[in-house]
Design a protein around this motif. Sequence first.
Motif: not given
Length: 69
Positions: A13-24
Motif C-alpha cells: 500500500l505504501l509503495a502503491r502496488l496492487e497485489m492480489d491474494d496469490a501475489e501476497l
Amino acid sequence: MAISKDEIREVALLARLEMDDAELEKFTGQLQNILDFASMLNELDIENVEPTFHAVPMKNVFQIGRAHV
C-alpha cells in the motif's frame, strides 16, 4: 523474524502496488526467505574482521597531478 501477509499488504500500500491474494502469498514467502537468510548472517563470528569500505583500492583521480596553488 516472521513477517505476515498484513505487513506485506501495508508495504504494498505504501509503495502503491496492487497485489492480489496469490501475489501476497508469493511475496510473503519470498521476503520471509530473505529475512531468514539475513538473520543467519548475524550468527557469523566477525570479531577479528577489519571493516572494508571498498572491495578494491580507490584513488581520487582529481587529486593526482593537481597543481598546488
